[in-house]
Design a protein around this motif. Structure first.
Motif, PDB file in Angstrom:
ATOM      1  N   ASN A  24       5.426   7.929  21.011  1.00  0.00           N
ATOM      2  CA  ASN A  24       5.953   7.097  19.963  1.00  0.00           C
ATOM      3  C   ASN A  24       6.037   5.633  20.490  1.00  0.00           C
ATOM      4  O   ASN A  24       6.409   4.722  19.970  1.00  0.00           O
ATOM      5  N   GLU A  25       5.434   5.477  21.848  1.00  0.00           N
ATOM      6  CA  GLU A  25       5.458   4.051  22.122  1.00  0.00           C
ATOM      7  C   GLU A  25       3.926   3.557  22.085  1.00  0.00           C
ATOM      8  O   GLU A  25       3.681   2.400  22.560  1.00  0.00           O
ATOM      9  N   ARG A  26       3.255   4.110  21.090  1.00  0.00           N
ATOM     10  CA  ARG A  26       1.897   3.722  20.886  1.00  0.00           C
ATOM     11  C   ARG A  26       1.670   3.772  19.400  1.00  0.00           C
ATOM     12  O   ARG A  26       2.191   4.684  18.652  1.00  0.00           O
ATOM     13  N   VAL A  27       0.895   2.932  18.758  1.00  0.00           N
ATOM     14  CA  VAL A  27       0.375   2.740  17.380  1.00  0.00           C
ATOM     15  C   VAL A  27      -0.956   2.786  17.198  1.00  0.00           C
ATOM     16  O   VAL A  27      -1.660   2.436  18.182  1.00  0.00           O
ATOM     17  N   VAL A  28      -1.540   3.320  16.261  1.00  0.00           N
ATOM     18  CA  VAL A  28      -2.741   3.237  15.621  1.00  0.00           C
ATOM     19  C   VAL A  28      -3.111   2.249  14.525  1.00  0.00           C
ATOM     20  O   VAL A  28      -2.594   2.231  13.644  1.00  0.00           O
ATOM     21  N   VAL A  29      -4.049   1.396  14.969  1.00  0.00           N
ATOM     22  CA  VAL A  29      -4.255   0.195  13.956  1.00  0.00           C
ATOM     23  C   VAL A  29      -5.767   0.365  13.166  1.00  0.00           C
ATOM     24  O   VAL A  29      -6.747   0.748  14.131  1.00  0.00           O
ATOM     25  N   ASN A  30      -5.747   0.329  12.126  1.00  0.00           N
ATOM     26  CA  ASN A  30      -7.164   0.214  11.508  1.00  0.00           C
ATOM     27  C   ASN A  30      -7.310  -1.006  10.658  1.00  0.00           C
ATOM     28  O   ASN A  30      -6.291  -1.320   9.969  1.00  0.00           O
ATOM     29  N   LEU A  31      -8.641  -1.466  10.855  1.00  0.00           N
ATOM     30  CA  LEU A  31      -8.898  -2.654   9.771  1.00  0.00           C
ATOM     31  C   LEU A  31      -9.383  -2.089   8.590  1.00  0.00           C
ATOM     32  O   LEU A  31     -10.452  -1.369   8.282  1.00  0.00           O
ATOM     33  N   GLU A  32      -8.359  -2.039   7.389  1.00  0.00           N
ATOM     34  CA  GLU A  32      -8.788  -1.574   6.050  1.00  0.00           C
ATOM     35  C   GLU A  32      -9.918  -2.010   5.426  1.00  0.00           C
ATOM     36  O   GLU A  32     -10.930  -1.558   4.883  1.00  0.00           O
ATOM     37  N   SER A  33      -9.817  -3.516   5.510  1.00  0.00           N
ATOM     38  CA  SER A  33     -10.938  -4.436   4.733  1.00  0.00           C
ATOM     39  C   SER A  33     -10.991  -5.709   5.510  1.00  0.00           C
ATOM     40  O   SER A  33      -9.981  -6.200   5.982  1.00  0.00           O
ATOM     41  N   ALA A  34     -12.150  -6.215   5.516  1.00  0.00           N
ATOM     42  CA  ALA A  34     -12.259  -7.450   6.298  1.00  0.00           C
ATOM     43  C   ALA A  34     -12.794  -8.513   5.476  1.00  0.00           C
ATOM     44  O   ALA A  34     -13.933  -8.316   4.444  1.00  0.00           O
ATOM     45  N   GLU A  35     -12.681  -9.826   5.495  1.00  0.00           N
ATOM     46  CA  GLU A  35     -13.014 -10.977   4.990  1.00  0.00           C
ATOM     47  C   GLU A  35     -14.619 -11.272   5.390  1.00  0.00           C
ATOM     48  O   GLU A  35     -14.743 -11.402   6.684  1.00  0.00           O
ATOM     49  N   GLU A  36     -15.548 -11.330   4.597  1.00  0.00           N
ATOM     50  CA  GLU A  36     -16.821 -11.647   4.863  1.00  0.00           C
ATOM     51  C   GLU A  36     -17.130 -13.332   4.675  1.00  0.00           C
ATOM     52  O   GLU A  36     -16.997 -13.645   3.573  1.00  0.00           O
ATOM     53  N   ARG A  37     -17.302 -13.903   6.011  1.00  0.00           N
ATOM     54  CA  ARG A  37     -17.486 -15.396   5.873  1.00  0.00           C
ATOM     55  C   ARG A  37     -18.240 -15.889   6.829  1.00  0.00           C
ATOM     56  O   ARG A  37     -18.117 -15.192   8.037  1.00  0.00           O
ATOM     57  N   GLU A  38     -18.736 -17.050   6.948  1.00  0.00           N
ATOM     58  CA  GLU A  38     -19.584 -17.788   7.828  1.00  0.00           C
ATOM     59  C   GLU A  38     -18.344 -18.083   9.311  1.00  0.00           C
ATOM     60  O   GLU A  38     -18.919 -17.890  10.328  1.00  0.00           O
ATOM     61  N   GLU A  39     -17.377 -18.678   9.031  1.00  0.00           N
ATOM     62  CA  GLU A  39     -16.425 -18.982   9.810  1.00  0.00           C
ATOM     63  C   GLU A  39     -15.754 -18.061  10.516  1.00  0.00           C
ATOM     64  O   GLU A  39     -15.267 -16.855   9.796  1.00  0.00           O
ATOM     65  N   ILE A  40     -15.631 -17.779  11.852  1.00  0.00           N
ATOM     66  CA  ILE A  40     -14.830 -16.896  12.503  1.00  0.00           C
ATOM     67  C   ILE A  40     -13.245 -17.359  12.594  1.00  0.00           C
ATOM     68  O   ILE A  40     -13.159 -18.219  12.906  1.00  0.00           O
ATOM     69  N   PRO A  41     -12.534 -16.303  11.959  1.00  0.00           N
ATOM     70  CA  PRO A  41     -10.990 -16.689  12.125  1.00  0.00           C
ATOM     71  C   PRO A  41     -10.330 -16.717  13.269  1.00  0.00           C
ATOM     72  O   PRO A  41     -10.789 -16.047  14.120  1.00  0.00           O
ATOM     73  N   PHE A  42      -9.517 -17.246  13.556  1.00  0.00           N
ATOM     74  CA  PHE A  42      -8.868 -17.550  14.637  1.00  0.00           C
ATOM     75  C   PHE A  42      -8.520 -16.103  15.417  1.00  0.00           C
ATOM     76  O   PHE A  42      -8.390 -15.952  16.723  1.00  0.00           O
ATOM     77  N   TRP A  43      -8.034 -15.148  14.659  1.00  0.00           N
ATOM     78  CA  TRP A  43      -7.733 -13.934  15.230  1.00  0.00           C
ATOM     79  C   TRP A  43      -8.830 -13.153  15.798  1.00  0.00           C
ATOM     80  O   TRP A  43      -8.507 -12.224  16.575  1.00  0.00           O
ATOM     81  N   ARG A  44     -10.017 -13.508  15.461  1.00  0.00           N
ATOM     82  CA  ARG A  44     -11.039 -12.874  15.726  1.00  0.00           C
ATOM     83  C   ARG A  44     -12.074 -13.541  16.891  1.00  0.00           C
ATOM     84  O   ARG A  44     -13.161 -13.190  16.939  1.00  0.00           O
TER      85      ARG A  44
END
Length: 383
Positions: free
Chosen positions: A118-138
């Protein structure tokens, strides 16, 4: 820069909250009301993105085709979130997961079954924005400074990083100055015009003197392999002074200045408590500096308890640069009850005025003066 929608649901104190990330976003308010949690949610997602790259042995932070990134709650980005029981808000309408949205990217953080770690979590990217610019978090380049930065040291061992930055506690500040001070140029709004040279070394010296008056420059010396020493020059002393003989204010401010100057355009720089150990004038000047960093195209998130930082940012928004008052977002966090928090947005007018002053929003001087007036009027002994 484009305003980014940011939603946090089911994480710590946030049942389901929406925010807007502007060119510079300021988080302020009472202790324990959600400011750090706002940042921690971002850092947890960033940890998942990096974990996905490491697992796939890829350097493509922009990949939108990934899932099941197992991330520890304690460790990356100096996070100390405890267990899943400490981060899941049971009052949320969500069942068995936390949901965080950035722009059009939707991340679901699945809660482990009781028999799992319980000290770990599982993260899933459910959907992603398609665009030419790379957002700061990526983007690969992601800058963050923890509130507990290193104080003055005789020497500091630098840490390996994929790109130049000061690391989370400022450990690599001396290395960055030593390696890039005379090769990296500042050519945008961050350039301090009071010095003729645009190289990082001279710009650091100039901004440090602006924020910490009396300093004349900083020198970084490589003592040994990957070990560096900081020395300071002051306007009063003839010779350089070792960092431990100067104090905490300069050591805490220096990594903010260095990161702020080298941060890549369209990236993000997150700073906790930039006012730490600084004189009020230095705090105001630090706020002004961060405003200019934001005006250069680096997205800034600041957690602060200082009205002087806020006022410095307001001054920057009225200066001649791309940062306008409407590009500044201020969120005031306050506790309404034991189970409910409010993050109220306070906007800045076109002339730099704050639209509202809720109680406890940097009004302590007024409260204290009113109380002092009352006590003086009543007399010490009620006479």
């Amino acid at each position: 820069m484009q305003t980014i929608n940011y939603r946090i649901a089911g994480f710590k104190c946030f049942e389901d909250k929406y925010f807007e990330l502007k060119d510079i976003t300021v988080l302020t308010g009472s202790n324990g009301t959600g400011k750090s949690s706002f940042i921690q949610a971002l850092l947890l997602l960033r940890s998942a993105i990096e974990k996905n790259c490491n697992d796939s042995k890829s350097t493509d932070y922009t990949s939108s085709n990934w899932k099941n990134a197992t991330v520890p709650l304690n460790g990356p980005y100096l996070l100390s979130l405890g267990t899943i029981n400490d981060i899941f808000n049971e009052n949320t309408k969500l069942i068995n997961h936390i949901r965080i949205e950035l722009g059009q990217d939707i991340f679901n953080i699945d809660l482990p079954r009781e028999e799992e770690h319980n000290e770990r979590v599982v993260v899933n990217l459910e959907s992603a924005e398609e665009r030419e610019e790379i957002p700061f978090w990526r983007k690969q380049k992601f800058y963050y400074l923890h509130t507990e930065r290193l104080g003055p040291r005789l020497g500091i061992d630098s840490l390996y990083t994929d790109f130049p930055h000061c690391h989370y506690r400022g450990e690599n500040t001396a290395e960055v100055i030593s390696k890039h001070g005379l090769s990296f140029k500042i050519t945008d709004e961050r350039e301090n015009k009071s010095t003729k040279s645009s190289y990082l070394q001279q710009q650091v010296d100039s901004w440090l003197a602006f924020i910490c008056p009396g300093t004349a420059g900083v020198t970084s010396i490589e003592q040994d392999f990957n070990r560096y020493q900081i020395k300071m020059r002051s306007s009063a002393a003839k010779s350089s002074i070792l960092a431990p003989n100067i104090g905490f204010g300069i050591s805490y401010a220096l990594p903010i200045i260095v990161n702020g100057l080298i941060a890549e355009k369209d990236s993000i720089f997150i700073i906790e408590n930039p006012e730490a150990h600084l004189h009020p004038k230095g705090q105001s000047n630090m706020g002004f500096f961060l405003g200019l960093v934001a005006s250069s195209g680096v997205r800034i998130i600041v957690e602060t308890h200082s009205e002087h930082i806020v006022n410095g940012i307001r001054k920057a928004s009225l200066n001649e640069n791309p940062l306008l008052p409407e590009n500044v977002g201020i969120y005031f966090f306050e506790e309404l009850s034991k189970n409910e928090n409010l993050a109220r947005e306070i906007k800045i007018s076109k002339v730099g005025d704050l639209e509202s002053f809720p109680r406890d929003f940097f009004d302590q001087v007024g409260q204290d003066m009113a109380e002092l007036f009352k006590l003086k009027r009543e007399g010490r002994n009620g006479g």
